[in-house]
Motif scaffolding. Structure first.
Motif, short mmCIF file in Angstrom:
data_model
loop_
_atom_site.label_atom_id
_atom_site.label_comp_id
_atom_site.label_asym_id
_atom_site.label_seq_id
_atom_site.Cartn_x
_atom_site.Cartn_y
_atom_site.Cartn_z
N SER A 65 6.69 12.64 -11.85
CA SER A 65 7.74 13.49 -11.30
C SER A 65 8.55 12.63 -10.33
N GLU A 66 9.59 13.18 -9.75
CA GLU A 66 10.32 12.45 -8.72
C GLU A 66 9.38 12.18 -7.55
N LEU A 67 9.50 10.99 -6.97
CA LEU A 67 8.58 10.57 -5.91
C LEU A 67 9.33 10.29 -4.61
N ARG A 68 8.66 10.60 -3.52
CA ARG A 68 9.03 10.14 -2.18
C ARG A 68 7.80 9.43 -1.63
N LEU A 69 7.99 8.20 -1.19
CA LEU A 69 6.84 7.45 -0.70
C LEU A 69 7.25 6.40 0.31
N VAL A 70 6.24 5.87 0.97
CA VAL A 70 6.41 4.77 1.90
C VAL A 70 5.49 3.65 1.44
N ARG A 126 -4.05 3.39 -27.93
CA ARG A 126 -4.66 4.57 -27.34
C ARG A 126 -4.63 4.46 -25.82
N ARG A 127 -4.36 5.58 -25.17
CA ARG A 127 -4.22 5.59 -23.72
C ARG A 127 -5.31 6.45 -23.07
N LEU A 128 -5.66 6.08 -21.84
CA LEU A 128 -6.62 6.83 -21.06
C LEU A 128 -6.09 6.97 -19.64
N VAL A 129 -6.01 8.20 -19.17
CA VAL A 129 -5.61 8.44 -17.78
C VAL A 129 -6.83 8.25 -16.90
N LEU A 130 -6.74 7.31 -15.96
CA LEU A 130 -7.84 7.05 -15.04
C LEU A 130 -7.87 8.08 -13.92
N TYR A 131 -6.71 8.34 -13.35
CA TYR A 131 -6.59 9.33 -12.27
C TYR A 131 -5.12 9.56 -11.98
N ARG A 132 -4.85 10.57 -11.19
CA ARG A 132 -3.49 10.85 -10.73
C ARG A 132 -3.50 10.82 -9.19
N VAL A 133 -2.40 10.34 -8.64
CA VAL A 133 -2.26 10.28 -7.19
C VAL A 133 -1.28 11.36 -6.76
N VAL A 134 -1.69 12.20 -5.81
CA VAL A 134 -0.83 13.23 -5.24
C VAL A 134 -0.73 12.98 -3.74
N PRO A 135 0.20 13.66 -3.05
CA PRO A 135 0.37 13.41 -1.61
C PRO A 135 -0.95 13.52 -0.83
N PHE A 167 0.85 -1.19 0.00
CA PHE A 167 0.00 0.00 0.00
C PHE A 167 0.88 1.24 0.00
N VAL A 168 0.72 2.09 -1.01
CA VAL A 168 1.58 3.25 -1.18
C VAL A 168 1.04 4.46 -0.44
N LEU A 169 1.90 5.09 0.35
CA LEU A 169 1.61 6.37 0.99
C LEU A 169 2.54 7.39 0.35
N LEU A 170 2.00 8.21 -0.54
CA LEU A 170 2.80 9.15 -1.32
C LEU A 170 3.08 10.42 -0.52
N LEU A 171 4.36 10.76 -0.40
CA LEU A 171 4.77 11.93 0.37
C LEU A 171 4.99 13.15 -0.52
N SER A 172 5.54 12.94 -1.70
CA SER A 172 5.74 14.05 -2.64
C SER A 172 5.79 13.49 -4.05
N GLY A 173 5.41 14.33 -5.02
CA GLY A 173 5.40 13.92 -6.41
C GLY A 173 4.00 13.60 -6.90
N ARG A 174 3.92 12.99 -8.07
CA ARG A 174 2.63 12.68 -8.67
C ARG A 174 2.74 11.39 -9.49
#
Length: 232
Positions: free
Chosen positions: A112-117, A78-87, A60-67
């Motif tokens: 972008s660059e990510l920091r996560l747990v 063809r591609r479809l963006v479902l959603y984006r995850v932000v902190p 389970f990802v806990l996003l601290l910074s990035g997207r």
């Protein structure tokens, strides 16, 4: 109380620095907090593929910074963006995989660059059982994401391309008044072909709604774009 036992208790009661990014978890019980405190921050470079269809979830990802961008790719490319995850947000794909023992059906890429747990699956399941605070956090975020997915389906099913594109431009521009994105990226945002988006942008430009540049769309008439976005 022995000094080593006192130090251990104090560490248990403290919150790891990264946990401050998740206010809903501030009321975790000491045991759950201690379990999360033992997890280390991880960093990933922009463009890193975090998961792909057919792969098991590593946690389970806990996003601290990035997207993080989560999307689908059809057989025709063809591609479809479902959603984006932000902190502060969570990934519904990951939650589904962990809850149901399923493989991923979409792709997650670092925009972008990510920091996560990453909370390992076994710890995730234990916290769900033993920590009401953690369980509430997971299911509240899961419900919010599910609502977003429902709106996405409604948008693609019922809104014209011009309305979807106008809404995407407004959302991406924010208060800046300009969108830095390629036609392909905009097409992925709204589930359309790049050629369709290019034609519609040209129509918007002729109508004085936008000004097109290389990899950039300047908003010239925001009110008119809002009117397009509200048309069903």
């Amino acid at each position: 109380m022995a000094e080593d036992e006192r130090e251990k208790l104090e560490r248990t009661q403290q919150k790891p620095p990264w946990l401050h990014a998740f206010a809903p978890l501030s009321d975790l019980d000491p045991i759950s907090r201690a379990a999360l405190s033992a997890l280390q921050e991880m960093k990933f470079a922009k463009g890193k593929r975090l998961f792909a269809p057919g792969v098991h979830s590593s946690g389970f990802v806990l996003l601290l910074s990035g997207r993080i961008r989560v999307g689908l790719t059809a057989e025709n490319g063809r591609r479809l963006v479902l959603y984006r995850v932000v902190p502060g947000e969570t990934c519904i794909q990951t939650t589904l995989c962990l809850l149901g023992g399923l493989d991923y059906t979409a792709e997650g890429v670092a925009e972008s660059e990510l920091r996560l747990v990453i909370v390992p699956p076994a710890l995730f399941q234990r916290l769900l059982r033993e920590s009401p605070t953690f369980a509430r956090f997971v299911f509240e975020r899961f419900g919010a994401r599910l609502s977003e997915m429902t709106r996405l389906i409604e948008t693609i099913a019922f809104l014209r391309v011009d309305a979807r594109l106008a809404a995407a431009l407004i959302a991406r521009a924010g208060e800046r008044g300009a969108v830095v994105a390629t036609h392909q990226e905009l097409a992925e945002d709204i589930g359309a072909a790049r050629e369709v988006v290019s034609r519609q942008l040209a129509l918007f430009q002729r109508g004085g709604l936008v000004r097109l540049g290389r990899g950039r769309v300047a908003i010239a008439n925001r009110r008119a774009l809002v009117d397009f976005a509200c048309v069903i």
